[in-house]
Design an enzyme around this catalytic site. Structure first.
Site, PDB file in Angstrom:
ATOM      1  N   GLU A   1       9.538 -27.341  19.617  1.00  0.00           N
ATOM      2  CA  GLU A   1      10.760 -28.075  20.422  1.00  0.00           C
ATOM      3  C   GLU A   1      10.516 -27.947  21.942  1.00  0.00           C
ATOM      4  OE1 GLU A   1      14.211 -27.354  16.948  1.00  0.00           O
ATOM      5  OE2 GLU A   1      14.313 -26.073  18.808  1.00  0.00           O
TER       6      GLU A   1
ATOM      7  N   GLU B   1      11.357 -25.446   9.409  1.00  0.00           N
ATOM      8  CA  GLU B   1      12.349 -24.605   8.903  1.00  0.00           C
ATOM      9  C   GLU B   1      13.270 -24.882   7.753  1.00  0.00           C
ATOM     10  OE1 GLU B   1      12.742 -25.423  13.469  1.00  0.00           O
ATOM     11  OE2 GLU B   1      11.808 -26.309  11.736  1.00  0.00           O
TER      12      GLU B   1
END
Length: 275
Positions: A119, A139
């Protein structure tokens, strides 16, 4: 030339370019609270420095960054939605600081670039990657999810859905094909390639660079990027606090046997369905 006395973040300046390095190799440049605090402060200093026209963000050794420090989260006992929201707000804040920086940011990516590290990379204006770079947000494989929801605006709907539902990791050539990175180069050419690009960008007067970045960011924000990031923060806090047997076992493994054992357990669960 400017450097910092931080433990995990260094800054070196040359030719109007601030090279900011995440230097936590033993943890593959994982973003602990201390790392994030130092990085935020160094970014703010580069932002305020009138001699800096371009920022380069990079990691050291085997990774750009593997994301937020899971072991630290387990050690701190983060569990409720309220606790997660407070912690994730800091994570989102750092990524959006890169996004909002008024000067162009070039990410130099080698090795692992995962989860919150991915990110952070996507928040950069441009990315140059080495041939061994690996990107992804895995994740979901341990009961979590993306924190700063930038990927839909970088890759589009279908590929984002695939990567976030499966937690798959993609290599550098695939990232190039998808438009995640601007260029892929051999490892020994990364610094020179980034430096050449940064110097080209730095030829433009700083006020022009600032307004150009403002226009580009506002275009994405008009598409809903900022609203999506804010909405996802609230959902991510609930998602991370949701109970599942898989999340319980993963967390217990991290606490009892270490992150390596927990990741091995996670990878074993998916081994039979990997390509």
């Amino acid at each position: 030339m400017a450097t910092t006395d931080n433990e995990f973040i260094t800054r070196d300046d040359a030719d109007g370019i601030a090279w900011i390095t995440i230097d936590r190799p033993k943890k593959l440049n994982a973003l602990s609270t201390a790392v994030m605090g130092e990085l935020s402060a160094v970014l703010s200093a580069a932002e305020a420095d009138p001699t800096v026209k371009v920022v380069v963000l990079q990691g050291v050794e085997k990774a750009f960054s593997v994301g937020y420090d899971i072991a630290e989260e387990v050690e701190l006992g983060v569990s409720t939605a309220e606790q997660w929201h407070a912690g994730l707000s800091n994570n989102v804040g750092l990524t959006m600081q890169v996004w909002e920086l008024s000067k162009p940011v070039i990410g130099a990516v080698s090795g692992w670039c995962l989860a919150g590290g991915c990110e952070l990379a996507m928040a950069c204006d441009m990315l140059i990657a080495t041939e061994d770079a690996q990107f992804g947000e895995p994740e979901i494989r341990f009961g979590s999810g993306p924190v700063t929801l930038i990927m839909p605006f970088v890759l589009g709907q279908k590929k984002t859905n695939e990567l976030l539902y499966t937690g798959d990791i993609i290599d550098a050539p695939t990232a190039l094909d998808l438009g995640l990175v601007n260029k892929v180069v051999p490892a020994d050419q990364l610094q020179a390639t980034v430096q050449k690009l940064a110097r080209k960008v730095a030829l433009t007067p700083l006020p022009i660079l600032r307004y150009t970045k403002m226009a580009l960011n506002r275009a994405y924000e008009a598409m809903g990027l900022r609203d999506a990031v804010k909405a996802n923060l609230d959902i991510a806090a609930v998602l991370n606090s949701a109970y599942t047997e898989e999340r319980r076992e993963f967390t217990e493994l991290v606490a009892g046997k270490g992150l390596g054992a927990a990741l091995a357990w996670r990878d074993e669960r998916y081994a039979a369905v990997e390509d």
